[in-house]
Design a protein around this motif. Structure first.
Motif, short mmCIF file in Angstrom:
data_model
loop_
_atom_site.label_atom_id
_atom_site.label_comp_id
_atom_site.label_asym_id
_atom_site.label_seq_id
_atom_site.Cartn_x
_atom_site.Cartn_y
_atom_site.Cartn_z
N LEU A 75 1.08 -1.21 0.08
CA LEU A 75 -0.05 -0.03 0.05
C LEU A 75 0.92 1.32 -0.10
O LEU A 75 0.53 2.21 -0.58
CB LEU A 75 -0.88 -0.01 1.18
CG LEU A 75 -2.04 1.24 1.44
CD1 LEU A 75 -2.79 1.25 0.20
CD2 LEU A 75 -2.65 1.00 2.69
N SER A 108 1.26 4.10 -3.04
CA SER A 108 0.68 5.75 -2.44
C SER A 108 2.02 6.78 -2.75
O SER A 108 1.49 7.87 -2.51
CB SER A 108 0.48 5.64 -1.03
OG SER A 108 -0.57 4.70 -0.86
N THR A 137 -7.04 -5.32 0.78
CA THR A 137 -8.12 -4.82 0.52
C THR A 137 -7.90 -3.38 -0.01
O THR A 137 -8.15 -3.02 -1.25
CB THR A 137 -9.32 -4.81 1.42
OG1 THR A 137 -9.76 -6.14 1.63
CG2 THR A 137 -10.49 -3.96 0.73
N LEU A 138 -7.13 -2.64 0.72
CA LEU A 138 -6.76 -1.17 0.57
C LEU A 138 -5.89 -1.18 -0.49
O LEU A 138 -5.77 -0.41 -1.50
CB LEU A 138 -6.17 -0.53 1.76
CG LEU A 138 -7.02 -0.21 3.00
CD1 LEU A 138 -6.48 0.03 4.12
CD2 LEU A 138 -8.44 0.64 2.37
N ARG A 173 -7.47 -2.18 -3.87
CA ARG A 173 -8.20 -1.19 -4.34
C ARG A 173 -7.45 0.03 -4.74
O ARG A 173 -7.66 0.81 -5.99
CB ARG A 173 -9.04 -0.42 -3.28
CG ARG A 173 -10.04 0.70 -3.50
CD ARG A 173 -10.76 0.92 -2.44
NE ARG A 173 -11.75 -0.03 -1.84
CZ ARG A 173 -12.36 0.01 -0.77
NH1 ARG A 173 -12.35 0.92 0.01
NH2 ARG A 173 -13.03 -1.16 -0.44
N LYS A 174 -6.27 0.69 -4.22
CA LYS A 174 -5.42 1.58 -4.77
C LYS A 174 -4.72 1.16 -5.93
O LYS A 174 -4.46 2.12 -6.99
CB LYS A 174 -4.28 1.54 -3.78
CG LYS A 174 -3.27 2.77 -3.86
CD LYS A 174 -4.00 4.17 -3.56
CE LYS A 174 -2.82 5.36 -3.87
NZ LYS A 174 -3.59 6.69 -3.42
#
Length: 290
Positions: A185, A189, A279-280, A283-284
Motif C-alpha cells: 500500500l 501511495s 483490500t486497501l 483498491r489503490k
C-alpha cells in the motif's frame, strides 16, 4: 513476459461476453509475477545480501554490547538469558522491516511503468500485488534461515522441540507477510522508491522499540507500558519466545490480554492486517491503473 501456457499473456484479452478470470487463473498469474520478482532478486544478489546484514548486526550488537546490562525478569542480568530472550525480538523485527523493501520494489515498478505493462495483460488485478508479496515472503524466509544460523552461533537455542520451533517460524512468516501488504500500500501511495523506503521505515522504529522486543514493558515509563503490551508486534515477539522456549523460568507475562494469549493474539493481528491492507492495496492498485 513469455507467452507460454503459464503466462497471463497466453490467454486472450477479456472482452464482452468472455468469462471472468477464475481463482485458479488468478493464482497462476500471481505465481508468474512472483517468479519474475524472485529471478530479479537472483540477478541482483547485493540487495539480498544487504538485507541480511542489518539483522545480523543487530544480533551481534545487542548480544555482546547490551547483553549484560539489561535486567531480564526472572533471570537478572545474565547475558545468556538476554541473548535467548533477544532473538524473538530480532526475528520479529527482521520480518517487519521487510515492509520497506516491499514498498520500494512496488514504487520502483510504478515509476518504471512495469505496473502499466502488467495492466495491459489479461490477468487478475490482484495478481501483481499477490505475486510481489509472495516473492517478498520467500526472501524473508531465506533471511530468517540465515539469521537462525547466526543466532545459534552466538548461543541461542530452541528448548520446546522441532514442531513448536516450526510453529514459531510459521507465525513469523505470517506476520512478515501481513507487513508486506502494508508495504504494498505504501509503494502504491508514493511517487518514488526513495520516498517508499523512508515511509516504510519511519513508523517501524517506534513500532518495534515501543514493545517488549528489547526491554521488558515494566522497565518503561507508566504510560508506555500498556502501549507496548497491546502492540501487535509485542504479541508476536512473546509468542515466538514461548514456542522457542526462550522465556526464563521466573518470567511472568503482563496482565494485558495479548500478553496472556500471545499466539492467538499474533494470529488474529496478522490475519486482520492482511485482510485490511490487501483490500486497501488492491483498491489503490485499481485506482492507480484505472
Amino acid at each position: 513476459m513469455s507467452s507460454t501456457a503459464t503466462s497471463p499473456a497466453a490467454r486472450p484479452a477479456p472482452g464482452p461476453g468472455t468469462e471472468r478470470i477464475t481463482f485458479a487463473q488468478g493464482l497462476r498469474d500471481s505465481m508468474v509475477v512472483a517468479r519474475r520478482n524472485l529471478l530479479r532478486m537472483l540477478r541482483i544478489p547485493e540487495v539480498v545480501l544487504f538485507g541480511l546484514f542489518q539483522p545480523v548486526m543487530f544480533v551481534v550488537l545487542f548480544s555482546y554490547v547490551f547483553g549484560g546490562s539489561i535486567d531480564v525478569p526472572g533471570a537478572g542480568t545474565d547475558p545468556g538469558a538476554y541473548r535467548e530472550l533477544l532473538m524473538g525480538g530480532i526475528f520479529a523485527q527482521t520480518v517487519a522491516f521487510a515492509t520497506a523493501g516491499a514498498a520500494a520494489g512496488i514504487a520502483e515498478d510504478m515509476q518504471k511503468g512495469i505496473i502499466d505493462r502488467f495492466r495491459s495483460l489479461p490477468m487478475a488485478r490482484g495478481a501483481v500485488l499477490t505475486g510481489r508479496t509472495f516473492a517478498d515472503l520467500v526472501q524473508t524466509a531465506m533471511t530468517l534461515l540465515v539469521l537462525a544460523i547466526v543466532a545459534l552461533l552466538v548461543g541461542w537455542r530452541v528448548h520446546e522441540g522441532l514442531l513448536n520451533a516450526l510453529a514459531a517460524f510459521g507465525l513469523l512468516l505470517l506476520f512478515g507477510y501481513s507487513f508486506a501488504w502494508v508495504g504494498a500500500l505504501i509503494g502504491l501511495s508514493v511517487r518514488s522508491p526513495e520516498a517508499a523506503t523512508s515511509s516504510g521505515l519511519v513508523w517501524l522504529f517506534p513500532l518495534t522499540f515501543v514493545s517488549i522486543a528489547f526491554v521488558p514493558s515494566e522497565n518503561m515509563v507508566g504510560w508506555l507500558q500498556p502501549v507496548a503490551e497491546w502492540n501487535p508486534f509485542s504479541a508476536t515477539v512473546l509468542a515466538v519466545r514461548e514456542l522457542f522456549g526462550n522465556l526464563p523460568a521466573g518470567y511472568e507475562a503482563p496482565d494485558a490480554w495479548p500478553m496472556q494469549n500471545p499466539v492467538l493474539a499474533s494470529l488474529l493481528c496478522s490475519i486482520a492486517i492482511i485482510l485490511v491492507f490487501r483490500t486497501l492495496a488492491v483498491r489503490k492498485y485499481r485506482l492507480a491503473s484505472g
